[in-house]
Write a protein that holds these residues in place. Structure first.
Motif: not given
Length: 841
Positions: A307, A310-311, A303-304, A327
């Motif tokens: 995300v 997507l970022a 999930f990270i 990150r």
């Protein structure tokens, strides 16, 4: 222009489409790369989990092997201890040795010593002593009992101690078990004994839990048969049948000692499993993690990353660096937080394990002395849960005489840091224990908000000290009050102790001679004997008796018998000598006087016997002449009746006189050391019947009915035929003499219950008074009922007893209930030589 505009528009549209295409393709690439990366992370995490499980299995296997090796080393050390090997060692010594090992090894709950029948001789669990535990009940059918010198692990047993094997399952505490570690050895007397260590599986599981910390792994210890022994899993218990269905027991254990796979495990159908066999032991160590936990971690990370993708997609390339940096910062922060949380969890876990395993009672109170926390030791002491103790006042839990001390201990106004006292607790289970209590105040902003402390049970030590003091006082009283002089010397022959009786005998004060050498207070000859005897006792350790003369306080020499015994230390090494003096002077004087009196009596008895024998022989010569001339006178006076009656009276008187002289001669022979008999195997029936026929004329004169009732079986005994017939003739003659006319005499020959031969003579005469039944067998003694002239000289029965005694038999007399007497001759039927000479004493 319109064409250009259209072209620009077309180019713009195309460029935008191209841009969109690029963006779309870039998005697809980013998403595809992200999907491939994320999917690869799942496989990587699974492999990482397997590697970590293998590492954890190796660490736990090493510790498990050291645990059981430590237990085996402790059992082997105990098997060499004199207190355990010595068959005559006391129970207290054995229990002290066992308790010392249990106190040093935290994972051993208790230890016990069993004999070869399984009886508990000594144990650290008081309730187990005297219980009989079959040795085979500690093992499974596939694990045999250990031979002497071997140690083996038994099966997992539900319960807290060995008594659980004899108790019903309902009585065993739920969830409490132990693993017996059994060592067989030989005691000094050659008998087999067993040392059993009760290993606490929870202690092993606690170590696994402390090692795994907050990880999602679970550790299990199982046998080769699939029986679970220890587990960190707090859920449903692992079933042995399910364990045998896993690939480990179906295939992998046959191919190697360790391995790892993803599949069916002990705790689920889809697990990451790593196993290792425990070296030297038939055990398998498994580390498992649910595959779902790996998937969950993968989802969290995915999930990270999703995300982040997507970022990257929305923030485009320009924001990539900042996203990556962010990150990294986030990852570093997460790691630091994870390390902090893991450290905190580890500290809490270690503290919890420590509080559960400590053998002391740990408690915490508020400022008023009310309990706010107690550790698991409370449940072991009282049988109550820790929650039931909360709110109780510590002061009210001790005996009344100790409450002032506890009140000072919990004084919130005192400024002392460490506070200690000793008090006796009255526990809810009606037990009373003496404890050493230590507390420290807990402060906040300078004010006391409570107390933390511990209580150590010293009841056993206190009772042991009391018993020791009582025993020492009793020994001192016994040492001082004994009437025999006692003296204790050390290895250098120096006096270390002397009692009151020795002071009175020697005339010396024990305090003045204390530390002096034995040769300084004894005469030179006596000192030499005692020093030499002391050296022998110290070298051999055996008791020795010395006869010597010792000077008394009054200056006279006394005959003393000195018993010397080695005094040994706890290791059995002689460290001194105890001398016990017994004055035998009077005994020696009395013994000498007795010996002289006996010699004089024997000499007088010999002279008397010789006189009687000589006189009997001298009297027989003139008696033979009187009897001969009286018989000649009877023949020549047939024509003169009066003269014939005179010769008849002379002849009868001579015969009676000759019978008396013969009896006296027989007595002299019996009492003389030259008289003897010769025994041989003979059937007594063949000796009794001729004598009965010989006395038939006497029976006819008084018309007496003689009935012989002898056994059909031979009455074979060791006897002198001539002497035995003399006894039979005397007994029958007496029975005929004292029986009334027309009476009956019974002679019975039979075996008694012990296999001896009995010959009974039953008559209907006057009998014998009860008080005279034994006296009539003495020489010249007659029954008071036969002193009217019907009796003889009183020598017949005495001669009979002498003869029967010489043949190792007995002769007794008794009265019949319906009148008359019964005489019984008893002869043994033991085997012997055909002819055996024996003295008539």
């Amino acid at each position: 222009m319109p064409h250009r505009a259209a072209t620009r528009e077309f180019l713009g549209v195309r460029h935008r489409a191209h841009i969109k295409g690029l963006i779309f393709v870039f998005a697809l690439c980013v998403l595809g790369a992200l999907a491939i990366y994320i999917w690869g992370q799942l496989h990587a995490k699974a492999e990482q989990s397997k590697s970590q499980a293998m590492l954890l299995a190796r660490v736990l296997e090493e510790q498990t092997a050291r645990t059981f090796e430590t237990s085996e080393l402790a059992l082997s050390s105990l098997a060499l201890s004199p207190a355990i090997v010595d068959h005559d060692a006391s129970v207290q010594e054995r229990q002290a040795s066992l308790a010392q090992v249990v106190s040093q090894i935290p994972f051993i709950r208790a230890m016990a010593l069993l004999d070869q029948r399984g009886k508990v001789l000594a144990t650290t669990q008081p309730g187990d002593r005297g219980v009989t535990v079959p040795i085979e009940s500690l093992f499974t059918e596939k694990i045999r009992e250990p031979k002497p010198g071997e140690a083996r692990l038994g099966k997992l047993i539900q319960g807290r101690n060995l008594s659980a094997l004899s108790a019903s399952k309902d009585q065993s505490p739920r969830g409490v078990s132990f693993l017996p570690h059994v060592l067989s050895f030989l005691q000094e007397d050659g008998s087999t004994a067993y040392l059993v260590a009760l290993i606490n599986p929870d202690a092993v599981a606690n170590f696994y839990q402390a090692t795994l910390e907050s990880l999602s792994y679970e550790a299990l210890l199982v046998t080769y048969e699939g029986q679970p022994l220890a587990s960190t899993n707090k859920g449903a218990a692992v079933q042995q049948s399910e364990a045998l269905q896993t690939p480990i027991f179906k295939q992998m254990l046959l191919n190697g000692e360790r391995g790892s796979y993803i599949g069916k495990g002990m705790l689920g159908e889809h697990e990451i499993v790593s196993f290792r066999t425990v070296r030297h032991w038939p055990l398998v160590l498994l580390v498992e993690e649910p595959y779902s936990a790996v998937v969950q971690r993968w989802k969290d990370d995915a999930f990270i990353f999703f995300v982040a993708g997507l970022a990257l997609l929305f923030l485009v390339i320009g924001l990539g660096y900042s996203v990556r940096k962010t990150r990294k910062l986030q990852s570093a922060a997460h790691k630091e937080m994870d390390r902090a949380q893991a450290k905190l969890a580890r500290s809490e876990q270690e503290l919890a394990v420590l509080m559960r395993s400590v053998q002391e009672l740990i408690f915490r109170t508020d400022k008023d002395g009310r309990l706010t926390f107690v550790n698991a030791r409370w449940e072991m002491l009282t049988g109550q849960s820790s929650k039931q103790a909360l709110g109780l006042r510590l002061e009210k839990m001790v005996e009344a005489q100790f409450r002032p001390q506890v009140k000072v201990l919990l004084d919130a106004k005192s400024q002392r840091s460490l506070r200690t006292c000793q008090a006796q607790f009255a526990l809810p289970n009606e037990r009373e224990i003496l404890c050493d209590i230590a507390v420290v105040p807990l402060t906040k902003q300078g004010e006391i908000i409570g107390f933390a402390g511990s209580a150590v049970d010293v009841t056993a030590r206190w009772k042991a000290q009391q018993d020791l003091q009582t025993q020492l006082a009793f020994q001192h009283l016994l040492f001082e009050s004994t009437p025999l002089p006692l003296l204790v010397t050390d290895e250098a022959h120096r006096i270390t102790l002397a009692n009151k009786a020795w002071e009175e005998f020697s005339g010396s004060n024990s305090l003045q001679v204390m530390g002096s050498n034995l040769q300084d207070i004894c005469a030179s000859e006596d000192a030499t004997k005692q020093l030499r005897t002391n050296d022998i006792v110290l070298a051999s350790g055996q008791r020795t008796v010395l006869d010597t003369k010792v000077i008394h306080a009054d200056g006279t020499y006394r005959d003393m018998q000195i018993t010397k015994t080695a005094i040994k230390d706890v290791r059995g090494r002689p460290t001194g000598v105890l001398s016990i003096f017994v004055d035998v002077t009077e005994f020696r004087i009395a013994e000498l006087a007795t010996r002289e009196a006996r010699d004089a009596a024997e000499e007088a008895f010999r002279v008397k016997s010789e006189f009687v024998a000589n006189m009997s022989h001298e009297l027989r010569t003139p008696l033979q002449s009187i009897i001969g001339f009286s018989e000649l006178g009877q023949l020549r006076s047939r024509a003169t009746p009066k003269l014939g009656e005179m010769f008849y009276d002379i002849h009868a008187a001579g015969q009676r006189m000759l019978a008396l002289v013969n009896d006296l001669l027989d007595v002299a022979k019996l009492e003389s050391p030259v008289g003897s008999i010769h025994t041989e195997k003979v059937d007594l029936r063949g000796l009794i019947r001729p004598v009965a026929r010989e006395l038939e004329p006497l029976l006819h004169q008084k018309q007496i009915d003689l009935r012989l009732r002898l056994e059909d079986a031979p009455l074979i005994a060791k006897a002198d035929p001539v002497r035995f017939q003399q006894v039979i003739r005397n007994m029958l003659a007496n029975a005929i003499k004292f029986s009334p006319p027309h009476g009956r005499i019974d002679v019975e020959g039979h075996f008694d219950g012990q296999g001896n031969i009995c010959v009974d003579f039953l008559d209907q005469g006057p009998g014998v008074p009860t008080q005279e039944l034994d006296k009539i067998f003495q020489p010249f003694v007659q029954s008071s009922k036969t002193k009217d002239g019907s009796g003889g000289t009183g020598l017949g029965l005495a001669i009979c007893r002498k003869i029967i005694d010489a043949m190792d038999g007995t002769i007794t007399a008794a009265n019949r209930p319906d009148g008359g007497a019964v005489f019984r001759i008893t002869l043994p039927t033991r085997s012997a030589q055909e002819t055996q000479p024996g003295e008539l004493l």
